[in-house]
Write a protein that holds these residues in place. Sequence first.
Motif, PDB file in Angstrom:
ATOM      1  N   GLU A 242       0.167  -0.747   0.158  1.00  0.00           N
ATOM      2  CA  GLU A 242      -0.240   0.486   0.045  1.00  0.00           C
ATOM      3  C   GLU A 242       1.181   1.024  -0.024  1.00  0.00           C
ATOM      4  O   GLU A 242       0.831   1.930  -0.660  1.00  0.00           O
ATOM      5  N   ASP A 246       1.008   4.303  -2.965  1.00  0.00           N
ATOM      6  CA  ASP A 246       0.683   6.154  -2.137  1.00  0.00           C
ATOM      7  C   ASP A 246       1.432   6.501  -2.827  1.00  0.00           C
ATOM      8  O   ASP A 246       1.734   7.350  -3.308  1.00  0.00           O
ATOM      9  N   HIS A 281      -7.193  -0.368  -4.476  1.00  0.00           N
ATOM     10  CA  HIS A 281      -6.767  -0.012  -5.435  1.00  0.00           C
ATOM     11  C   HIS A 281      -6.720  -0.695  -6.595  1.00  0.00           C
ATOM     12  O   HIS A 281      -6.311  -0.718  -6.860  1.00  0.00           O
ATOM     13  N   ARG A 284      -4.282  -0.609 -10.147  1.00  0.00           N
ATOM     14  CA  ARG A 284      -2.722  -0.744  -9.424  1.00  0.00           C
ATOM     15  C   ARG A 284      -2.839  -2.188  -9.599  1.00  0.00           C
ATOM     16  O   ARG A 284      -1.493  -2.592  -9.445  1.00  0.00           O
TER      17      ARG A 284
END
Length: 349
Positions: A242, A246, A281, A284
């Motif tokens: 994560e 990010d 997400h 992604r």
Amino acid sequence: MAVVASPAGAGQALAAADHGCFDRAKEPYTSKVDSHLHFRPFGGKAIPFDELTGYLHKTGVRHASMYGIGQTLPVNSNCTYYLDCPGTPVVPSMKNDFVNAENWLESKPEDPELAVSMTFMDLARPETIPSGIALYDKEFPGVFRWAGEVNVVKQALFPNHHKATTAENIRRWAPFMKVLRERGIPITLHSDLGSDAEPTKYLPLMEEILRRYPHNKIVWAHMGLSKELTTMDPDRHIRLMERMLDEHRNLTVDLSWRVLEDAYFSKPGVRAKYAAFLDRHPTRAIPGTDFVASANKDYKVYEEELAVTSRINKALGDEAFRDIALGENYFRLLGINETAPRVCETAGR
């Protein structure tokens, strides 16, 4: 070789797409994209090209990245798999890429649609890569649309004389990364996070790559996991993934290889955690089997690998399912003019 019909129901999936939406209650959960498929083995004979594309068609896989294997066993080796031959050097080579390009040019299949990949790159000798790309441009203009899978660090290959790429080598990638960036070519990197004893030992290598090349489309194979790292705390791994997503907007994670399912997703309570991460997400991640097409395998093996690596799809929300399993993220990465079908609205969802 005759290819038997897939119980996954590929024909039903195509029918659903033709009607404008994909009905998850009735159609198979298996991914319609295989972004990590090795058409060539490490050594020995390969499954014939037409036979392998038949596997894809029968399982409902409509798009695939056509990897070779850049790190090949010597031609005089009797091995088909590097783990069977410790001590035998496995070194980068162009020969698999040339065979793939020639096979693709002879057939140019539209279903499945294939993105031919450059896998010759020796990341420890980056000065050799731009001239290699130039040779590919001369011999096969416009054919190669992907790069990788190439190894930053792959612990399984250490017995075969492979060494981890260094930070100094990564600094010297700039010329070839510029070429890939200007052409919008994604590169899939195998970069182990670490081992059970040292789970994040090699994380600084991927952090250095992403820091130096923030505008390249970088795909992190297997989310950094491997057979050498099967006991990492899932919560710790998810937090790390994560953070990386990010901080690095052009990073995509690759969900290929059954190690993810066998060692992580299948554990009690863990699948829901990874599904929630992917739902947060959805744009992604891309799916893949990591199937290696050595001639001692057959359709049933591919069918099983696709089913196993796709099981995480069943736990995804509709948005992530469309983006990952139905291929929207893959299309976006490649810049191709195709859109995944929307997911049908059904009761209970």
